[in-house]
Structures are given as structure tokens and as C-alpha cells.
Design an enzyme around this catalytic site. Structure first.
Site, short mmCIF file in Angstrom:
data_model
loop_
_atom_site.label_atom_id
_atom_site.label_comp_id
_atom_site.label_asym_id
_atom_site.label_seq_id
_atom_site.Cartn_x
_atom_site.Cartn_y
_atom_site.Cartn_z
N GLU A 433 0.84 -1.19 0.00
CA GLU A 433 0.00 0.00 0.00
C GLU A 433 0.88 1.26 0.00
OE1 GLU A 433 -1.56 0.63 3.80
OE2 GLU A 433 -2.77 2.36 3.25
N ASP A 506 -0.63 -1.17 6.14
CA ASP A 506 -0.56 -0.69 7.51
C ASP A 506 -1.63 -1.31 8.38
OD1 ASP A 506 1.62 0.92 7.22
OD2 ASP A 506 0.44 2.69 6.61
N ASP A 508 -3.63 0.24 10.09
CA ASP A 508 -4.69 1.23 10.37
C ASP A 508 -5.90 0.99 9.47
OD1 ASP A 508 -3.89 1.96 7.89
OD2 ASP A 508 -3.02 3.89 8.48
N ASP A 510 -7.07 2.55 6.75
CA ASP A 510 -6.83 2.51 5.30
C ASP A 510 -6.21 1.18 4.88
OD1 ASP A 510 -7.93 4.92 4.85
OD2 ASP A 510 -6.03 6.02 4.71
#
Ligand code: TTJ
Length: 646
Positions: A433, A506, A508, A510
Site C-alpha cells: 500500500e 498498515d 490502520d 486505510d
């Protein structure tokens, strides 16, 4: 097998009060329980309940019962109560035994005691209450009939209390209470949802019947009442409950011929999935069969004829069967005297006369319906035509990918940093990503066998998009090209360029979004990748700990504390610097290699989808357009929801 059949047959012919032979029949059930209820696992355990409830449903079909209650009590004791006429209690002349006793002690191979309505045969259904009795540690039955309550008790199939009158009553009906024998079952814990779902199905299939399911187990208390005056019409509305229909009413048709009858209900939604749920004699047929075939044929023919007639289809335009079923929610229920269940799991209906019956009902009545409801006809045909065009576009896109691949290999995507090794068994690709993490990964990797493909920005939500958009999507095209194995029907595992496909994102929101989207895409369009265990998630560390020149990383809080203590060693005052990685982009190439990419030191999480169907539903709910079911799902599965990202 012949042994059991012999003893059973003997009993059937000769049950002149011979208790010994009666018991031989039930002993056979205890010796080979799987032969009578399919298995002794969870499914067999639940089957006991369906066997008992089937009797009450027969009474409902005969028109004498409209309410059934199924409850689970502490100790996983099951109670089934109905308001039918009550099992007969008079003495049978042939046996000299009360009919009630015969019902619970003599094997009824297939046929239903008391008859009435449609005889159910085949599959595992209709083996009778005596099988349940044989497999219960104890069983009690009470019949309310003509002012009296008759009671009888059994243990492991043997009578422990002969039939006796235990009181007066002003109602009528049958109550059966049983405790599955732990000696016979691998597990004895009932799943309320399983029973509830099956009973809801029964309520849909028997319009007007009211069924209550109750969990009375301490700490698990809950109850539901199911009652659908609209029958399978309401089943269709239920399937479409979180979808948007493209026409207001559920279309319903039914008919009969000789001893058979069929009913069909359907409604289109604006989605792209096909949901056809079919039943024969109220037995679910997940593998379909003749009733489904009859429906599909008629639907395709009628829609093509109607489209021509109304000039929605021009010249040689045709819509295929698949086009006609895009977005359909359909329930088919047939009743017939000699149902033949075929296939591996006996889940497919084989009677060809039913194909003819369903075909003629749908041909005649749907044609009529469309004539009378031209707006509905136009909505359905427009949708089929759109489906047809999308399929055509998808085919062209697929062919162009195939052509590129055939002509000396496809041109690889600009962003791909490929590896040197060409043997796919030895290579891996990191799908990363973001461009900055992609840069670190490219510098940190071992380029001999590790390829890097950076993706950036939000991905297309593939569940919302139809096939042609996915084929042409600019984010997914590089993935398809880099993997080299095509998609959909053309997917060919032998052409796969890497046997480890590692999603690196990640921890997180996203990151989890991109991971879920990629997995949905793989699941829908490259499913063998997941089935063969080729897809992984990289597991980057969460913390970095430094003391002087020594640096270590930790993947969770517990490990962080452990490593901090190790770094301090004997010196409790030593300063250990702890920082939290905010994202992959924060790591330098060397750190990324050491912690997340080096096969010697990294952790990979293999993506598994052992239940593809359940996973598909999960994806649909999580990624679908409707917010409410998704919210509901996440709340219900809060403790699993974390893992669903993977
Ligand atoms: C049979 O024909 C005469 C009148 O009664 C019919 C009958 O057997 N009805 C009936 C049976 N209603 N309910 C049952 C039944 C219910 C349970 C829960 C369990 C069993 C084995 C039968």
C-alpha cells in the site's frame, strides 16, 4: 446393511407384541446411528429435532395443527409441542399395543405414520420418531386428546413407563420431550441459531403455520415467533430484505398435476447475484435439480419471447439464461409422492416430471403476468439486457488480456519491480500500500526472488461494481497482469507467476480497507489462489525499542514489555527508548527487510477460507451497499470482526 434391514423388516411384518424383535430394530439404530440420521455430529444431533417436528408439520399439512413450539432447556433437553389431534392412543388390533407405543418403538422406514397430505420419501427425512427415541437417553411423550392426558416414557428406546392417563385436559395436541444420548453423539450442545433458521424455513414453506423457537438454557434465554401468511412470497422478501427490488411485488405462481404440485416466487433486486433456493417436500435441495431446471428454462424462454414482442430486444438480440437471472431472488417449492434425491449429498431432485410441471406453470403464468404488468416486464428485460452487455464487455476485456498474455507475455505494469527468478515456486510478490512503502520495500527486498507491486489510493469496492468494471479497473489491472494467471473463468493457476502473494498494508483503517478489498477481489475472481493457500498478509511490527546501539522490534504489547526487560538486563535504570511505528512508510528499507520481509525472521499470516460460502456472505455483508446489515453483522461478530480483515 442387510442385517439391519432384515431385522427391521421382520419387525414390520411380525410386530405381534414381540418386544424382543421391536428392540432389535431400535438396537440396529443404536449400533449404526449414522445410517439413520446421517451422522452423530452436530448435524445428526439437530436432525433429531427435525424428525420430531416433521410429524407436527404433517399434522399441519393435513389441516389440523397451526402452532408448533420448539424449545431447548438446560442440559440440552428438547421439547416439541403442537396443537394437532394428538397421536392416536387406541390399541392396535395387529399388535395389541397402543398406537402411541408403536410410533415410538417400531422403525418406520421412510413412510409417515398416519399419512395425510404428501408422503415424504427419500433423503434422510421421515425415518420416524422411533429413531429419535432409540438415540435418546430418555424420552417422554404426552398426548392431550378427548379430555385426557396420556403419558408414556422411554429410555434408550425401551419402555420405562407404559402408557397411562395422568390427568384431564381441555386442549388437544402432542408434546415430546427428549434428551439426546451422550453415548450416541459426539456433542450434545444445541445451537439455537441452527434450529431457528431451519424452523424459519419451515414457517416460510408452510404458509400460516406459527412456529415458536425458545432457548430456555440459563444465560442463553431468547425466543422467536415465525408466522408467514404469505409463505414463500415472504421468503423471497426475506432474501431481498437488505437489497433494493427493481419492481414492487413478489411474483408468485403455482399449479398442480396428478399427485404433484409446485409453487414459485421471485423478485429481482438491483444487485448482480443469483439466489435460487429450492425445496422438494420441504427438504432443502442446495444442489438444485429438475425443479430448478424447469424454472430456468421457462424464465429464459418467456423473457426472450416477451422482449421480442415488446421490441425491447431487437433483431437477433437474445438474452442468455445467466442474463435473465442476474439479481433474482427466487424460491421454488415442489411436493411430490416419490421424490428421488440424487447426487453426492442427496441434495438434488431427480424427478424429470417435475421439470415439465414447473416449466409449464412458469411459461403460462409468467407470460400472462408480464402482459398485465408491462412496467415490471420492461424493468426485468432492461436489466437482463444490461447484464448481457456487461457480459459482452467483460468477455472482450478478458480476451484482450488473454491476447496480450499469449503474444510473448503481457507487458508488465510500469510499477512492478520484478525479481530475477522465474520459477513461480520460488518467487513471491509483495503488494504494498502506497508509493513510499513501495519504495522502501523495493530497496529492502532480495531482488533475486522478491517482486514488489505498489498500489496507491482507495481501491474500487468490487462488491459494488459489476464484472466489467472490475476487468477494466486501473488499480486491479496491474495486479491481474503481474500475477499472470487471468481472472474469472479464464483463471489458470499454472500461469501464476508467484506462489506467495503477500499483501503488505498498515495496521490502520486505510490498510485494513485495502486488504479487505484485495481479498474480496481474489475471492471473487481468483478464488483458487485462496483455496491453494497462496495468499498471505505480511505482519509488520508495532514497536521499535532502542538501548544504545541495540535495536529490537515487538509485534504486540506483551512482547514489547518482554524485550524492554531483556534490553535493561541487570541494569534497572537503563533507558530503553520505545517508539510506535505509525506505518510501513516510517520504516527504512533495512528495517522493513529485517522485520517484515526476510523469510528467516518475518511472520506471515496465511489467508484461509475453509468455508467459501460463509466467507462470501461475510464479504457481501461487509462490502455491500446496505449499511444496516453490515452494522448489525459487525456488532454481532464484534470479537471476530478484527480477523475479518484477513
Ligand atoms: C394421525 O392420525 C390420527 C390423528 O392424529 C394424527 C397424528 O398422529 N397427529 C400428530 C402426530 N400430531 N402430532 C403428532 C406428533 C407430534 C410430535 C411432537 C411427535 C410425534 C412423533 C408426533
Amino acid at each position: 446393511m442387510s442385517e439391519e434391514l432384515n431385522s427391521t423388516t421382520q419387525v414390520e411384518h411380525e410386530y405381534g407384541g414381540s418386544e424382543i424383535q421391536v428392540l432389535e430394530g431400535l438396537e440396529a439404530v443404536r449400533k449404526r446411528p449414522g445410517m439413520y440420521i446421517g451422522s452423530t455430529s452436530e448435524s445428526g444431533l439437530h436432525h433429531l429435532v427435525y424428525e420430531i417436528v416433521d410429524n407436527s408439520i404433517d399434522e399441519a399439512l393435513a389441516g389440523y395443527c397451526d402452532e408448533i413450539t420448539v424449545s431447548i432447556g438446560d442440559g440440552d433437553i428438547i421439547t416439541v409441542v403442537d396443537n394437532g389431534r394428538g397421536i392416536p392412543v387406541d390399541i392396535q388390533p395387529q399388535t395389541g399395543l397402543p398406537a402411541l407405543e408403536v410410533v415410538f418403538t417400531i422403525l418406520h422406514a421412510g413412510g409417515k405414520f398416519g399419512g395425510g397430505g404428501y408422503k415424504v420419501s427419500g433423503g434422510l427425512h421421515g425415518v420416524g420418531a422411533s429413531v429419535v427415541n432409540a438415540l435418546s437417553e430418555w424420552l417422554e411423550v404426552r398426548v392431550h386428546k378427548e379430555g385426557k392426558i396420556y403419558e408414556m416414557k422411554f429410555s434408550r428406546g425401551k419402555v420405562t413407563q407404559p402408557m397411562q392417563i395422568v390427568g384431564d385436559t381441555d386442549r388437544h395436541g402432542t408434546e415430546v420431550v427428549f434428551k439426546p444420548d451422550p453415548e450416541m453423539f459426539e456433542i450434545t450442545e444445541y445451537n439455537y441459531d441452527t434450529l431457528h433458521t431451519r424452523m424459519r424455513e419451515e414457517a416460510f414453506l408452510n404458509a400460516g403455520l406459527r412456529i415458536h423457537t425458545i432457548d430456555n438454557r440459563s444465560g442463553k434465554e431468547q425466543r422467536d415467533t415465525m408466522h408467514y401468511a404469505g409463505g414463500i412470497r415472504e421468503f423471497v422478501s426475506f432474501i431481498n430484505r437488505s437489497k433494493d427490488p427493481i419492481h414492487p411485488d413478489v411474483i408468485y405462481m403455482s399449479g398442480m398435476k396428478d399427485d404433484s404440485m409446485a409453487e414459485v416466487a421471485f423478485q429481482y433486486n438491483d444487485g448482480y447475484n443469483e439466489t435460487i433456493v429450492s425445496f422438494a417436500n420441504n427438504v432443502h435441495t442446495p444442489e438444485g435439480g429438475m425443479h430448478e431446471e424447469g424454472f430456468k428454462r421457462a424464465l429464459t424462454t418467456v423473457l426472450n419471447n416477451y422482449g421480442k414482442k415488446m421490441k425491447i430486444l431487437k433483431d437477433d438480440d437474445k438474452v442468455s439464461g445467466e442474463d435473465c437471472r442476474e439479481g433474482i431472488a427466487c424460491v421454488i417449492s415442489v411436493k411430490l409422492t416419490e421424490a428421488q434425491f440424487e447426487g453426492q449429498t442427496k441434495a438434488k431432485l431427480g424427478n424429470s416430471e417435475i421439470r415439465t410441471l414447473v416449466n409449464s406453470i412458469v411459461t403460462e403464468k409468467l407470460t400472462e403476468y408480464l402482459e398485465e404488468n408491462p412496467a415490471v416486464g420492461k424493468a426485468i428485460l432492461d436489466k437482463a439486457l444490461m447484464a448481457n452487455r456487461a457480459r459482452e464487455a467483460a468477455r472482450k476485456a478478458r480476451e484482450s488480456i488473454r491476447r496480450k498474455t499469449a503474444l510473448g507475455g503481457a507487458a508488465m505494469p510500469d510499477k512492478l519491480r520484478d525479481c530475477n527468478e522465474v520459477n513461480p515456486e520460488l518467487t513471491e510478490i509483495y503488494i504494498v500500500e502506497g508509493d513510499s512503502a513501495g519504495g522502501s520495500a523495493t530497496q529492502g527486498r532480495d531482488s533475486r526472488f522478491q517482486a514488489i507491486l505498489p498500489l496507491w489510493g482507495k481501491m474500487l469496492n468490487v462488491e459494488k461494481a459489476r464484472a466489467d468494471k472490475v476487468y477494466g479497473n486501473d488499480k486491479l489491472t496491474p495486479v491481474i497482469t503481474a500475477l499472470g494467471a487471468g481472472i474469472g473463468d479464464d483463471f489458470d493457476l499454472d500461469k501464476l507467476r508467484y506462489h506467495k502473494i503477500i499483501i503488505m498494508a498498515d495496521a490502520d483503517v486505510d490498510g485494513s480497507h485495502i486488504r479487505t478489498l484485495l481479498l474480496t477481489f481474489f475471492f471473487r475472481f481468483m478464488r483458487p489462489l485462496i483455496e491453494h493457500g497462496y495468499v498471505y498478509a505480511a505482519v509488520p511490527p508495532l514497536y521499535k525499542l532502542t538501548r544504545g546501539k541495540t535495536t529490537r522490534v515487538a509485534f504486540d504489547d506483551i512482547e514489547r514489555e518482554k524485550i524492554a526487560a531483556e534490553l535493561r538486563g541487570d541494569n534497572p535504570n537503563a533507558k530503553v527508548d520505545i517508539s510506535r511505528y505509525k506505518g510501513l512508510g516510517e520504516m527504512n528499507p533495512h528495517e522493513l527487510w529485517e522485520t517484515t520481509m526476510d523469510p528467516e525472521r518475518r511472520t506471515l499470516k496465511r489467508i484461509e477460507l475453509d468455508d467459501a460460502v460463509a466467507a462470501d456472505q461475510t464479504f457481501t455483508i461487509l462490502m455491500g451497499e446496505k449499511v444496516e446489515p453490515r452494522k448489525e453483522f459487525i456488532e454481532r461478530n464484534a470479537k471476530y470482526a478484527v480477523n475479518l480483515d484477513y
